[in-house]
Each structure stands twice: as C-alpha cells, then as structure tokens.
Design an enzyme around this catalytic site. Structure first.
Site, PDB file in Angstrom:
ATOM      1  N   GLU A 118       8.703   1.092  -2.308  1.00 27.20           N
ATOM      2  CA  GLU A 118       8.052   0.386  -1.201  1.00 27.20           C
ATOM      3  C   GLU A 118       6.595   0.818  -1.152  1.00 27.20           C
ATOM      4  OE1 GLU A 118       9.924   1.025   2.593  1.00 27.20           O
ATOM      5  OE2 GLU A 118       8.291   0.082   3.715  1.00 27.20           O
ATOM      6  N   HIS A 146       7.989   7.963   3.235  1.00 35.68           N
ATOM      7  CA  HIS A 146       9.403   8.232   3.518  1.00 35.68           C
ATOM      8  C   HIS A 146      10.267   7.956   2.302  1.00 35.68           C
ATOM      9  CE1 HIS A 146       9.087   3.859   4.588  1.00 35.68           C
ATOM     10  NE2 HIS A 146      10.259   3.796   3.991  1.00 35.68           N
ATOM     11  N   HIS A 161      15.440   3.883  -1.662  1.00 38.67           N
ATOM     12  CA  HIS A 161      14.065   3.595  -2.092  1.00 38.67           C
ATOM     13  C   HIS A 161      13.142   4.742  -1.706  1.00 38.67           C
ATOM     14  CE1 HIS A 161      13.755   2.068   2.132  1.00 38.67           C
ATOM     15  NE2 HIS A 161      12.515   2.493   2.029  1.00 38.67           N
TER      16      HIS A 161
END
Lengths: 147, 147
Positions: free
Chosen positions: B136, B8, B87
């Site tokens: 991430e 994502h 992010h």
C-alpha cells in the site's frame, strides 16, 4: 507484558540480488546493511532501514534467503515462490522473562532461545497461537539502538 | 522514489474481538484506536500503535476484518483462516507522483487511488510485481502525524 518496539518485519526472498534491486531501485531505500550469513540456520539476511520523521526508530525490513535445503524459510518459499511476508519481530527488555510469559500463556515456542541476526537473544512463537502471525521476540540491544 | 516511513502492516483477522484480546492481553498493547467501518470496502479496521524509544514514529498494526462477502481480505482469510500478514504500507509525500512512478515502472496498480483508513489517498500495488508483498502506498497526512 507491555508491547515493545516493532523491530522489523521479515520477508522471505527467493533471490537476494533481485530483492535488493527492488528495495534500492523501486522502493528507493538508501540504507541497506551488509549481508549477514547465519550458517547454522542456513540463511542469509540483509536488513533495510526505513526512514521516519524523527530519523530514528524506523521498523526495518529483513530480507531472508535460504542458502541450503531444509530450512523453514525454504518451506515457506515453496508455498510462496515469489517470496512474501514471513514474520514480525517485537522487542522486549528481557528475553528470559518474555519466554516465561509466553510459556505461561501456553503459547508454543519454536526451539530454544538463540542469538538472532541483530546479535541479541530471540525466540519465535508459533503462528497458530499468535493469530496467524509467526512472531519473533527479540531482546532490545543493550545500547538501545534499533539495529 | 525515495523510501518513505513504514506507516503500518496490515493483518487480516477472522474475529476482531479475538484479535483485540490478543493485542491487548497477550502482546500488551495499550494504544488501541477506535474501530473504523469502511462500508464501501466491506471492511472494519482497528489500528494498534506500537511504541518506540522516541515515543513517535512507531509502525502501526492494522487489524482488518471483512463485514460482508466478496472482499479481497475475505478471500485471503479463506486461504489463511487463522488470519495473517496481508500487506505493508509506506508513506509518500505526493500520491499522484507516486502513482505515476509505479505506473511508469510497469507495476500493476489495483484499482483507483482512493481515501484510506487514515483519511489520506492510497493505492495498492500488486504483490506479483512487488516481490510477493501486497504494498500500500499512502500519502503522508498533511499534519505530518503518523496516524
């Protein structure tokens, strides 16, 4: 409009060689495309494929570095000298229909529709009208390929 | 390390209702997940699926809004009041191996490994060590599902 595929996310990079080293040797990318020079835009671009379980449909990372003064990506890099996330690109089946749609909603479109790095028509919608996201709208390539 | 799936991209939003209206009614998203409240992190989160030709493997958009003072996403919104790209998240097969890998490269990891919004272990790597991208790293769910 119906949401289309997330074709790529665009990253501004101050140094393409360092960025490619990062993607190849830190992140472990194995599918790195040839550099594309977009003279008129004053940019050079490299697409990096990301893998998926199905082996297709991975959203690409687009690395973008200015090759002259006075580009929008250069202005972005002045504010973000390390580089950073610059835009996100979604596919649409018909670019003219999409442009009319966003115009009809009163969204500010940045310049004329033009041919993008993937060889199909694109335009950008102003981040101030898009929840802070500079959004590229791109016509899906005719062969249906992701890139 | 071998590059994993782009699970994502995370967007900070100042107003979840306005963001959901944008994704549903401007961008045309049809698969909007239920809101997740992460009390400990002080955040609420909604995942939006993006479609693909294969029907699977679409990179999700993660909308993130702080629910209290003093969050990192709140600091981001102070600098970017409209919201914006915050992010990017890539999957790895084993979070402990990945952590050791990034630590071994001298990359600064932000805090301990913890359970993320998708229910598997995650950590964040400092943007200053990642070409300006807050990154991430997320262990792929055991069932292999994207979300």
């Amino acid at each position: 409009m119906k949401l289309g595929r997330m074709n790529h996310i665009g990253y501004a990079v101050p140094d393409m060689a360092a960025a490619l080293d990062h993607w190849r040797n830190v992140m472990g990318a194995t599918a790195v495309h040839d550099e594309i020079v977009m003279e008129e835009m004053g940019l050079k671009i490299v697409f990096v494929d990301t893998p998926t379980a199905s082996g297709i449909d991975g959203t690409q990372v687009e690395l973008i570095q200015p090759i002259r003064e006075g580009t929008a990506v250069g202005s972005f890099l002045e504010k973000n000298p390390l580089g950073g996330q610059h835009h996100v690109c979604f596919e649409v089946p018909d670019i003219a229909v999409a442009r009319e749609y966003f115009e009809g909603l009163g969204k500010r479109i940045l310049g004329p529709t033009r041919i993008g790095a993937h060889g199909t028509s694109i335009f950008f919608v102003h981040p101030k009208d898009m929840q802070g996201m500079l959004t590229e709208i791109m016509e899906t390539p005719k062969d249906g390929a992701a890139h």
